[in-house]
Motif scaffolding. Structure first.
Motif, PDB file in Angstrom:
ATOM      1  N   GLY A 118       0.804  -1.224   0.000  1.00 13.73           N
ATOM      2  CA  GLY A 118       0.000   0.000   0.000  1.00 13.73           C
ATOM      3  C   GLY A 118       0.829   1.263   0.000  1.00 13.73           C
ATOM      4  N   HIS A 119       1.985   1.258   0.670  1.00 17.33           N
ATOM      5  CA  HIS A 119       2.799   2.473   0.723  1.00 17.33           C
ATOM      6  C   HIS A 119       3.380   2.802  -0.655  1.00 17.33           C
ATOM      7  CE1 HIS A 119       6.170  -0.379   0.942  1.00 17.33           C
ATOM      8  NE2 HIS A 119       6.983   0.615   0.654  1.00 17.33           N
ATOM      9  N   GLU A 120       3.591   1.777  -1.489  1.00 14.80           N
ATOM     10  CA  GLU A 120       4.086   2.030  -2.840  1.00 14.80           C
ATOM     11  C   GLU A 120       3.013   2.709  -3.685  1.00 14.80           C
ATOM     12  OE1 GLU A 120       7.262  -1.645  -3.333  1.00 14.80           O
ATOM     13  OE2 GLU A 120       5.126  -2.065  -3.571  1.00 14.80           O
ATOM     14  N   LEU A 121       1.775   2.250  -3.533  1.00 12.75           N
ATOM     15  CA  LEU A 121       0.680   2.890  -4.273  1.00 12.75           C
ATOM     16  C   LEU A 121       0.572   4.371  -3.916  1.00 12.75           C
ATOM     17  CD1 LEU A 121      -1.953   2.553  -6.080  1.00 12.75           C
ATOM     18  CD2 LEU A 121      -3.166   2.406  -3.900  1.00 12.75           C
ATOM     19  N   VAL A 122       0.644   4.682  -2.632  1.00 13.55           N
ATOM     20  CA  VAL A 122       0.539   6.082  -2.191  1.00 13.55           C
ATOM     21  C   VAL A 122       1.648   6.919  -2.820  1.00 13.55           C
ATOM     22  CG1 VAL A 122       0.694   7.603  -0.189  1.00 13.55           C
ATOM     23  CG2 VAL A 122      -0.633   5.481  -0.046  1.00 13.55           C
ATOM     24  N   ALA A 123       2.871   6.384  -2.846  1.00 15.92           N
ATOM     25  CA  ALA A 123       3.994   7.131  -3.428  1.00 15.92           C
ATOM     26  C   ALA A 123       3.795   7.324  -4.924  1.00 15.92           C
ATOM     27  CB  ALA A 123       5.297   6.392  -3.144  1.00 15.92           C
ATOM     28  N   TRP A 124       3.350   6.296  -5.633  1.00 13.88           N
ATOM     29  CA  TRP A 124       3.129   6.421  -7.078  1.00 13.88           C
ATOM     30  C   TRP A 124       2.022   7.418  -7.378  1.00 13.88           C
ATOM     31  CZ3 TRP A 124       3.057   0.396  -7.803  1.00 13.88           C
ATOM     32  CH2 TRP A 124       4.373  -0.079  -7.764  1.00 13.88           C
ATOM     33  N   ARG A 125       0.973   7.388  -6.589  1.00 12.56           N
ATOM     34  CA  ARG A 125      -0.125   8.329  -6.807  1.00 12.56           C
ATOM     35  C   ARG A 125       0.337   9.775  -6.643  1.00 12.56           C
ATOM     36  NH1 ARG A 125      -5.719   6.391  -3.819  1.00 12.56           N
ATOM     37  NH2 ARG A 125      -6.494   5.034  -5.486  1.00 12.56           N
TER      38      ARG A 125
ATOM     39  N   GLU B   4      -4.349   0.219   4.830  1.00 11.60           N
ATOM     40  CA  GLU B   4      -3.509  -0.609   3.965  1.00 11.60           C
ATOM     41  C   GLU B   4      -2.173   0.078   3.698  1.00 11.60           C
ATOM     42  OE1 GLU B   4      -3.127  -4.302   2.138  1.00 11.60           O
ATOM     43  OE2 GLU B   4      -4.843  -3.529   3.260  1.00 11.60           O
ATOM     44  N   ALA B   5      -2.203   1.403   3.563  1.00 13.38           N
ATOM     45  CA  ALA B   5      -0.970   2.131   3.283  1.00 13.38           C
ATOM     46  C   ALA B   5      -0.007   2.107   4.462  1.00 13.38           C
ATOM     47  CB  ALA B   5      -1.301   3.579   2.914  1.00 13.38           C
ATOM     48  N   GLN B   6      -0.531   1.871   5.673  1.00 10.41           N
ATOM     49  CA  GLN B   6       0.319   1.831   6.858  1.00 10.41           C
ATOM     50  C   GLN B   6       1.057   0.493   6.995  1.00 10.41           C
ATOM     51  OE1 GLN B   6       0.907   4.451   8.915  1.00 10.41           O
ATOM     52  NE2 GLN B   6      -0.276   5.575   7.397  1.00 10.41           N
ATOM     53  N   LYS B   7       0.590  -0.530   6.266  1.00 10.07           N
ATOM     54  CA  LYS B   7       1.207  -1.856   6.374  1.00 10.07           C
ATOM     55  C   LYS B   7       2.398  -1.916   5.428  1.00 10.07           C
ATOM     56  CE  LYS B   7      -3.278  -3.847   7.533  1.00 10.07           C
ATOM     57  NZ  LYS B   7      -4.387  -4.736   7.096  1.00 10.07           N
ATOM     58  N   VAL B   8       3.421  -1.191   5.807  1.00 12.04           N
ATOM     59  CA  VAL B   8       4.604  -1.086   4.958  1.00 12.04           C
ATOM     60  C   VAL B   8       5.233  -2.469   4.781  1.00 12.04           C
ATOM     61  CG1 VAL B   8       6.866  -0.023   4.699  1.00 12.04           C
ATOM     62  CG2 VAL B   8       4.981   1.252   5.768  1.00 12.04           C
ATOM     63  N   GLY B   9       5.427  -2.846   3.550  1.00  9.42           N
ATOM     64  CA  GLY B   9       6.034  -4.145   3.278  1.00  9.42           C
ATOM     65  C   GLY B   9       5.050  -5.263   3.045  1.00  9.42           C
ATOM     66  N   LYS B  10       3.765  -5.015   3.206  1.00  5.95           N
ATOM     67  CA  LYS B  10       2.765  -6.061   2.955  1.00  5.95           C
ATOM     68  C   LYS B  10       2.504  -6.131   1.450  1.00  5.95           C
ATOM     69  CE  LYS B  10      -1.984  -7.504   3.725  1.00  5.95           C
ATOM     70  NZ  LYS B  10      -3.333  -7.100   4.143  1.00  5.95           N
ATOM     71  N   HIS B  11       3.231  -6.944   0.781  1.00  2.32           N
ATOM     72  CA  HIS B  11       3.128  -7.050  -0.674  1.00  2.32           C
ATOM     73  C   HIS B  11       2.083  -8.109  -1.024  1.00  2.32           C
ATOM     74  CE1 HIS B  11       6.707  -4.541  -1.336  1.00  2.32           C
ATOM     75  NE2 HIS B  11       7.157  -5.130  -0.235  1.00  2.32           N
ATOM     76  N   SER B  12       0.806  -7.696  -1.018  1.00  5.21           N
ATOM     77  CA  SER B  12      -0.265  -8.669  -1.218  1.00  5.21           C
ATOM     78  C   SER B  12      -1.350  -8.175  -2.164  1.00  5.21           C
ATOM     79  CB  SER B  12      -0.898  -9.031   0.131  1.00  5.21           C
ATOM     80  OG  SER B  12      -1.449  -7.870   0.742  1.00  5.21           O
ATOM     81  N   ASN B  13      -1.158  -7.025  -2.793  1.00 11.49           N
ATOM     82  CA  ASN B  13      -2.203  -6.459  -3.632  1.00 11.49           C
ATOM     83  C   ASN B  13      -1.719  -6.302  -5.083  1.00 11.49           C
ATOM     84  OD1 ASN B  13      -4.387  -5.960  -1.666  1.00 11.49           O
ATOM     85  ND2 ASN B  13      -2.930  -4.537  -0.746  1.00 11.49           N
ATOM     86  N   PHE B  14      -2.635  -5.884  -5.927  1.00 15.09           N
ATOM     87  CA  PHE B  14      -2.374  -5.703  -7.348  1.00 15.09           C
ATOM     88  C   PHE B  14      -2.754  -4.274  -7.737  1.00 15.09           C
ATOM     89  CE2 PHE B  14      -3.667  -9.975  -6.327  1.00 15.09           C
ATOM     90  CZ  PHE B  14      -2.668 -10.757  -6.886  1.00 15.09           C
TER      91      PHE B  14
ATOM     92  N   GLY C 265      -4.991   7.715 -13.753  1.00 18.47           N
ATOM     93  CA  GLY C 265      -5.540   7.124 -12.540  1.00 18.47           C
ATOM     94  C   GLY C 265      -4.788   5.859 -12.213  1.00 18.47           C
ATOM     95  N   ILE C 266      -4.723   5.511 -10.920  1.00 21.36           N
ATOM     96  CA  ILE C 266      -4.026   4.297 -10.494  1.00 21.36           C
ATOM     97  C   ILE C 266      -4.795   3.719  -9.309  1.00 21.36           C
ATOM     98  CG2 ILE C 266      -2.421   5.692  -9.139  1.00 21.36           C
ATOM     99  CD1 ILE C 266      -0.322   3.457  -9.621  1.00 21.36           C
ATOM    100  N   ALA C 267      -5.177   2.444  -9.400  1.00 21.54           N
ATOM    101  CA  ALA C 267      -6.035   1.817  -8.391  1.00 21.54           C
ATOM    102  C   ALA C 267      -5.415   0.523  -7.915  1.00 21.54           C
ATOM    103  CB  ALA C 267      -7.426   1.555  -8.961  1.00 21.54           C
ATOM    104  N   MET C 268      -5.797   0.134  -6.701  1.00 21.05           N
ATOM    105  CA  MET C 268      -5.292  -1.104  -6.092  1.00 21.05           C
ATOM    106  C   MET C 268      -6.460  -2.042  -5.850  1.00 21.05           C
ATOM    107  SD  MET C 268      -3.164  -1.578  -2.519  1.00 21.05           S
ATOM    108  CE  MET C 268      -1.585  -1.137  -3.228  1.00 21.05           C
ATOM    109  N   TYR C 269      -6.173  -3.345  -5.951  1.00 20.71           N
ATOM    110  CA  TYR C 269      -7.203  -4.335  -5.641  1.00 20.71           C
ATOM    111  C   TYR C 269      -6.552  -5.598  -5.101  1.00 20.71           C
ATOM    112  CZ  TYR C 269      -5.987  -6.588 -10.103  1.00 20.71           C
ATOM    113  OH  TYR C 269      -5.329  -7.204 -11.142  1.00 20.71           O
ATOM    114  N   GLY C 270      -7.326  -6.367  -4.370  1.00 20.97           N
ATOM    115  CA  GLY C 270      -6.908  -7.661  -3.845  1.00 20.97           C
ATOM    116  C   GLY C 270      -8.103  -8.591  -3.852  1.00 20.97           C
ATOM    117  N   TYR C 271      -7.916  -9.783  -3.328  1.00 29.89           N
ATOM    118  CA  TYR C 271      -8.974 -10.785  -3.337  1.00 29.89           C
ATOM    119  C   TYR C 271      -9.272 -11.241  -1.920  1.00 29.89           C
ATOM    120  CZ  TYR C 271      -8.234 -10.998  -8.369  1.00 29.89           C
ATOM    121  OH  TYR C 271      -8.126 -10.661  -9.698  1.00 29.89           O
ATOM    122  N   ASN C 272     -10.527 -11.594  -1.696  1.00 34.41           N
ATOM    123  CA  ASN C 272     -10.959 -12.081  -0.390  1.00 34.41           C
ATOM    124  C   ASN C 272     -12.178 -12.975  -0.608  1.00 34.41           C
ATOM    125  OD1 ASN C 272     -11.132 -12.481   2.354  1.00 34.41           O
ATOM    126  ND2 ASN C 272     -11.334 -10.320   2.893  1.00 34.41           N
TER     127      ASN C 272
END
Length: 817
Positions: free
Chosen positions: A76-83, A201-211, A91-98
């Motif tokens: 999540g922190h990477e998405l925030v930086a790219w945005r 999600e952006a606070q979970k630095v290093g949680k590489h689980s999204n697309f 536009g740039i969006a994030m998604y995951g599965y559940n």
């Protein structure tokens, strides 16, 4: 126009005069055209048709590039930086599965969901069918819980009632307000979409689980976006070396991301069916040559009456085009059946199969292909037959000897071409079949026979406490164990031979700290005590988990909390344990006994290795075993596990009983996917099986058509050389001499075709390299076997005409001439 109409009517009459020959020609073309129409329908739906989004050519996928993968997941922190810093994206969006359990109306149901940032639908440009899409205000912390339904779930569960908009549904025992319904084929098609808590999600630095998916600004190309995001990632690497060292970025078009894995197989299949059509055209061309030879008197009379060569060619081409159109019509009927069959045999990973259809583009291509096929099949016979080397009086004086002259050499060229093309396809089929045989023969590391799997996902609201989740699975296991014929019951967070997780960083005790970005890691699964026994995974050293392994007050792996366990944690009272596989033991403790070794998982306390088990093919049968560790469910509770039952009989007989026990345990707990493990193993190789099936069918069809072609050419040759054979026999040649003459001609043609085909097969082998498993693309045994097979088939196809040649009566032959 009048002449054309006259040619069409005359052509129809001539084709109907020889119904047997016409039927064979139409059927041959129908096989070739039908195969091409079917595969082109697949190519059109998967590769050529644009994705169902607004301006899909501007959509890209953004992945993380690291030492383990070119397509790593995003934090999540990477998405925030790219945005914040990009200059090339609209536009740039994030998604995951559940997964969610839907309850409260009808039977409980397990649903697949996408958890998306608020601008997800805006980036895709997807317009809801009803209501509204998820907005950026919905992904804020503390925002009301909302959900968007897929059209399939809307129709299946709510009968397509638009009044569902604004109502509350219960997902995992929590109320969610339905705000919209998406159209079919509009947004990756899960069952529903819910907003993610993006700030959290952006606070979970290093949680590489999204697309991540993004839309390029107008006029911006992919390389520019790649450079832009790479520069931002380089800055992140300097700012957060502990989490972003060695982490770059990779971008690719969304269309390539969706279909890239199947592009090469589809191109190979397209080439294969194109070769089949060429063989079909060669067969029909030979049939037309034979037919034209029998019509030389007619053509000579028409020439004598003033018909020019162009007029004769046009008439003959009209007849061949009529054959092509008839073959195309029959081919479309065949293609309808094949297109209906393909989704049932295709791999589950084949994208966009739900869009497979024969549309206007496919029909237009088929019509053009039918006309072109008719022209290709007829052009050589038409030109050959119009070259009259004699006048009408010559034909009248020479009789039938004049009918057999033209076409013998051309017939030889056609059969050489058929054999060469057939060999290319058969080598491709042989390599893929051998590869598939090797793949299914791989030892997966466990025994899938008599094992039933059942996915169970506990609602987080009621089973959030770790102790409750552990107790729930223990009670379910006890219920399943009580069923007659059940030997062992285990559970796992990650079944083998399926989609798997990324590696997790570990820190090995008494080892120097490695450079940032080069830390050791391993795959991780959470299992119950009897999982290894239920799967019959061999114990190499140490022990399995047991009830003496104490439960922890907290989950062992606190993934994204960058701090040690609380100070009051007493490791001596609850020693955390782990079981590893042989690959991990050999990689990190080569030549040592791994039992008793300790390491940390991210920020966990040290865990002790208590056992080493055999390797399993976790990511699939074609992927070599990787380092993997297993944590006990009692120390790392999970709410979603797959239960595995080892039974004494057919596991399919236990499906209803398992479903009933789940309902008896919790009436609001849906029974997820319940399947025998053997079915999951078969599904894991469905892609290679699909490749082998299509190429095998193409090779078999090519072999059959080549056999027919060889038989026809040798029969034609024998018929055209009847007088010659009669003279040879009259001069003293015996049956062996005639046999050697005719069979020698056939095998010469076969030898030339096989030689040319081997060269073509070598070129195809290089294309197939990535589709093969433990088989060299130039496998000499396969090449030799296929060449021998074609030689034998050529000899068999020549046998009957050759026997007929040995029985020619010289008196009858000479009298007939």
């Amino acid at each position: 126009m009048g002449d054309l109409w006259q040619d069409l009517r005359y052509g129809v009459r001539m084709l109907l005069r020889r119904p047997g020959l016409t039927a064979i020609a139409v059927l041959t073309l129908a096989l070739g055209i039908g195969a091409n129409t079917s595969i082109f329908s697949l190519v059109n739906s998967v590769l050529l048709r644009p994705l169902p989004f607004k301006e899909p050519e501007r959509l890209i996928v953004v992945n993380e590039r690291n030492q383990a993968s070119e397509q790593g997941n995003i934090s999540g922190h990477e998405l925030v930086a790219w945005r914040a810093a990009n200059r090339t994206l609209e536009g740039i969006a994030m998604y995951g599965y559940n997964s969610f359990n839907l309850t409260g109306r009808g039977d409980p149901e397990a649903l697949e969901a996408m958890v998306v940032s608020g601008d997800f639908f805006a980036v895709l440009g997807t317009v809801p069918l009803a209501g509204r899409a998820i907005a950026q205000s919905d992904d804020e912390t503390g925002a009301p819980r909302v959900a968007v339904l897929s059209s399939g779930l809307w129709q299946r569960r709510f009968g397509g009632d638009r009044a569902v908009i604004g109502r509350a549904i219960t997902l995992d025992n929590l109320p969610y307000t339905v705000i919209g319904v998406m159209p079919p084929k509009g947004s990756f098609d899960p069952d529903l979409w819910v907003p993610m808590d993006l700030p959290s999600e952006a606070q979970k630095v290093g949680k590489h689980s999204n697309f991540v998916i993004a839309r390029l600004k107008p006029g911006v190309d992919l390389p520019a976006a790649q450079r832009d995001l790479a520069a931002i990632s380089a800055r992140l690497e300097q700012e957060l070396p502990g989490f972003n060292t060695g982490h770059g970025v990779s971008t690719k078009p969304l269309h390539e991301h969706v279909v890239g894995q199947v592009r090469r197989p589809l191109i190979v299949f397209t080439g294969a069916v194109a070769f089949i059509l060429l063989i079909a055209c060669a067969n029909v061309a030979h049939l037309l040559l034979t037919r034209a030879a029998a019509r030389q008197k007619e053509l000579a009379v028409r020439t004598a009456l003033g018909a020019g060569r162009g007029r004769l060619i046009r008439q003959l081409l009209t007849e061949s085009v009529l054959l092509g159109v008839a073959g195309g019509g029959a081919g479309i009927l065949l293609a309808w059946w094949v297109v209906d069959l393909l989704p049932r045999v295709a791999t589950a990973d084949m994208p966009r199969m739900d869009e497979l259809t024969i549309d206007g583009r496919v029909l237009a291509i088929t019509v053009a292909l039918s006309l072109l096929t008719g022209l290709i099949s007829g052009i050589v016979p038409a030109i050959q037959s119009s070259r009259l080397r004699f006048k009408l009086r010559d034909w009248m004086s020479q009789g039938t000897r004049a009918t057999m002259g033209p076409g013998r050499r051309m017939a030889g060229v056609l059969v050489v071409s058929e054999i060469a093309v057939a060999l290319v396809l058969l080598v491709g089929a042989g390599l893929t079949l051998k590869s598939f045989t090797r793949l299914v023969g791989v030892d997966p590391g466990f025994n899938s026979e008599n094992v039933l799997t059942a996915t169970v996902s506990l609602p987080g609201e009621r089973y959030a406490a770790p102790a409750r989740a552990v107790a729930a699975y223990e009670e379910l296991s006890a219920r399943f164990n009580a069923l007659p014929g059940v030997q062992f019951v285990g559970a796992t967070s990650q079944l083998p031979v399926g989609p798997c997780c990324d590696g997790i960083v570990i820190t090995i005790e008494h080892r120097p700290k490695p450079p940032e970005g080069q830390e050791p890691g391993a795959l991780m699964a959470v299992v119950s005590h009897d999982y290894f026994r239920a799967m019959q995974m061999p114990l190499r050293s140490g022990r399995y988990f047991n009830n003496a392994d104490a439960r922890l007050a907290l989950p062992l792996v606190r993934y994204w909390e960058q701090q040690p366990f609380p100070a009051h944690y007493d490791e001596s009272q609850a020693p955390p344990v782990v079981i590893i596989n042989e690959a991990m033991a050999r990689k990190y403790w080569p030549g040592e006994d791994a039992v008793g070794k300790r390491f940390r998982i991210l920020y966990s306390p040290y865990v002790t290795v208590v056992g080493v088990v055999g390797n399993v093919r976790q990511r699939g049968l074609s992927v070599s075993p990787e380092p993997e560790m297993y944590l006990p469910q009692s120390q790392e509770p999970r709410g979603a596990l797959t239960v595995v039952l080892r039974t004494t009989g057919d596991p399919g007989n236990y499906i209803d009983a398992v479903r009933q026990q789940i309902r008896a345990f919790d009436r609001d707990l849906p029974a997820g996917q319940i399947l025998p493990m053997t079915s999951l193993v078969r599904e894991s190789v469905r892609g290679p099986r699909f490749n082998a099936l299509l190429l095998g069918a193409s090779g078999a069809l090519a072999l059959a058509l080549a056999l027919i072609g060889i038989y026809g050419v040798i029969s034609y040759s024998v018929a055209s050389r009847t007088q010659e054979i009669g003279i040879r026999t009259a001069l003293g040649a015996d049956a062996r001499d005639v046999l050697k003459l005719v069979l020698g001609q056939a095998m010469t043609l076969a030898g030339i075709g096989i030689g040319i085909g081997l060269a073509g097969a070598l070129a195809l082998a290089r294309v197939l390299r990535r589709m093969l498993f433990e088989v060299e693309p130039t496998d000499p045994l396969t090449f030799a076997a296929i060449a021998t097979l074609l030689a034998i088939v050529s000899m068999l196809a020549s046998y009957l005409p050759t026997r007929r040649a040995t029985r020619v009566d010289p008196l009858v032959a000479l009298r007939s001439e």
